[in-house]
Structures are given as structure tokens and as C-alpha cells.
Scaffold this active site. Structure first.
Site, PDB file in Angstrom:
ATOM      1  CG  ASP A  28      -1.983   1.047   1.176  1.00  0.00           C
ATOM      2  OD1 ASP A  28      -2.345   1.462   0.063  1.00  0.00           O
ATOM      3  OD2 ASP A  28      -2.455   1.473   2.244  1.00  0.00           O
ATOM      4  CG  ASN A  76      -7.376  -2.068  -6.038  1.00  0.00           C
ATOM      5  OD1 ASN A  76      -6.403  -2.794  -5.873  1.00  0.00           O
ATOM      6  ND2 ASN A  76      -7.715  -1.138  -5.150  1.00  0.00           N
TER       7      ASN A  76
END
Length: 251
Positions: A28, A76
Site C-alpha cells: 500500500d 480496485n
């Protein structure tokens, strides 16, 4: 110089103790890393992909046999079409590079793509098939790349496969057990440590089953900034937790 000495001492310390077999990483912070440097988001993903290669090398050196990285989640897909297109182009390129990478073949790394593959563009599927085919007979190390992955979806699909066996008469309903579910997951090897970078403290629907009762380590750097020292610190922290489990002091 001081940091390098510290890294060497830290590595010497962790190598004296039990090492994890399977590390999983939520990579991340790529976009925030790019914004911090005034770069377009796709450059953050590019630097993130290069960092993943370095971490795989560190795993070779430390004897960690399995690495699973979270590259693209089912959530996503909500991102903009332009960003998804850029990410998939990068993933395709990197998978083709892995298929030809001399280090992959020298170290006999089996590469697997785990996730709901039918959601991926054909060009990504072609690259995934190539790298999986070229490395399918390797067994020294394993690299799992989670693309279009969601842990709840993974568990639901595993349950559905078991139920299909019941409907086909291969298994009786009363015979269903945890092992049957595990055998039908994308990845059935338990995780020792989940590492998350990016200053977030959540697991984001990643390897829920495989990491049950395991150790999560949250690292306060963006993924492209992740260092070997950070990996060693995560391992040392896990080792201390294992020691507490073994001596019975863990509540």
C-alpha cells in the site's frame, strides 16, 4: 554507513532464530508516494513493482520460501478507467518480464497468479499464463501475485466447489470439514506474517482464511520506500511473538 551496520546486526539476530516460511504483503502507498514527489500515480505503481522484485530477492537471501503480494484487489475495479488501464498495462509488462527473468529461473521460483482471473483483461491473462507455464515445475521458492483478489470471494468460491462435490455425490454433507475448504482456496499455505505498508492498520480483505490467528505487522512507510531493514524488523517482531506463544506467556 551506520544504517548498513545496523542492518547487518539485525540480519544476524533474526537468522539465529526460526524464520517464517510464508510472508504476505499488502503493498500500500504507491499513489501517495507518487503524489508526495509530484509524480503521476502510474509512476508510483512502477516504483512499487520494482520494490516487489527487490523484496523477492531479499526472501531468497533469507530463505523465506513463499512470498504472496497483493497487487490488485476486487475493490480496485472501482478506480477510474484510466488508472485501471495503466495498472493492467504495467502488470502485463511485469509478468512478461518475470517469465524471462534469469533470477526467477536460477532460483527456481514458481510464480502463480491468484484471484478471480476471469475479471482480468485478455492481455493480462496471456502474460499470467506464460509466466505460470514457464515456472510450473519449479519448487525452490514460490511467488504468489494476488490480482483481482478478494478473500471473501476466495472463500465463497471454495465453499461452492465443495458443495458441487456434494451435489455430484463425491462427498457427503456430513463429511465437509475445514481441510476441504482449504484445499479449494486459491492459496492453501498458511501465512506466518502479513505485512502492510502505507500507514494503514487494516487487512483489506486479504488472505483472511490463511492468516487466521497469525501475525500482522504494520509498517509506517509507503510501499516504494520499504527497506530491507523494514522486512527484518517485521521478522524480528514475529519471532518475538512466536517465542511468547511457545513459552505460554501469550494471552
Amino acid at each position: 554507513m551506520i544504517r548498513k551496520i545496523y542492518e547487518l546486526l539485525l540480519e544476524r539476530e533474526v537468522k539465529k532464530k526460526r524464520m517464517p516460511n510464508h510472508i504476505a504483503i499488502i503493498m500500500d502507498g504507491n499513489r501517495r508516494y507518487a503524489r508526495k514527489r509530484g509524480l503521476p500515480p502510474q509512476m508510483g505503481h512502477f516504483f512499487g513493482s520494482r520494490k516487489a522484485e527487490k523484496v523477492l530477492e531479499w526472501c531468497y537471501e533469507l530463505g523465506i520460501k513463499t512470498l504472496t503480494v497483493f497487487a490488485f484487489s476486487t475493490e480496485n475495479f472501482r478506480r477510474s478507467e484510466e488508472e485501471k488501464r495503466n495498472i493492467f498495462q504495467l502488470i502485463r509488462k511485469e509478468l512478461f518480464r518475470l517469465a524471462e527473468d534469469k533470477r526467477i529461473h536460477k532460483n527456481k521460483v514458481r510464480v502463480r497468479i491468484i484471484g478471480k482471473k476471469e475479471l482480468l483483461p485478455n492481455e493480462v491473462l496471456d502474460a499470467a499464463s506464460l509466466v505460470e507455464e514457464k515456472t510450473k515445475n519449479y519448487d525452490n521458492f514460490r511467488l504468489n501475485i494476488a490480482i483481482a483478489y478478494g478473500a471473501r470471494q476466495e472463500i465463497a468460491e471454495a465453499v461452492r466447489k465443495v458443495l458441487e462435490k456434494v451435489l455430484n455425490g463425491e462427498v457427503k454433507a456430513e463429511e465437509i470439514n475445514l481441510r476441504m475448504i482449504e484445499e479449494n482456496l486459491y492459496e492453501n499455505m498458511p501465512v506466518d506474517i502479513i505485512i502492510r505498508t502505507g500507514k494503514e492498520m487494516r487487512l483489506s480483505n486479504f488472505l483472511i482464511w490463511q492468516s487466521a490467528s497469525k501475525y500482522a505487522y504494520f509498517c509506517d512507510v509507503y510501499w516504494p520506500e520499504f527497506r530491507r531493514i523494514d522486512l527484518l524488523r517485521a521478522i524480528r517482531s514475529w519471532q518475538k511473538r512466536v517465542e511468547r506463544w511457545l513459552d505460554g506467556s501469550q494471552a
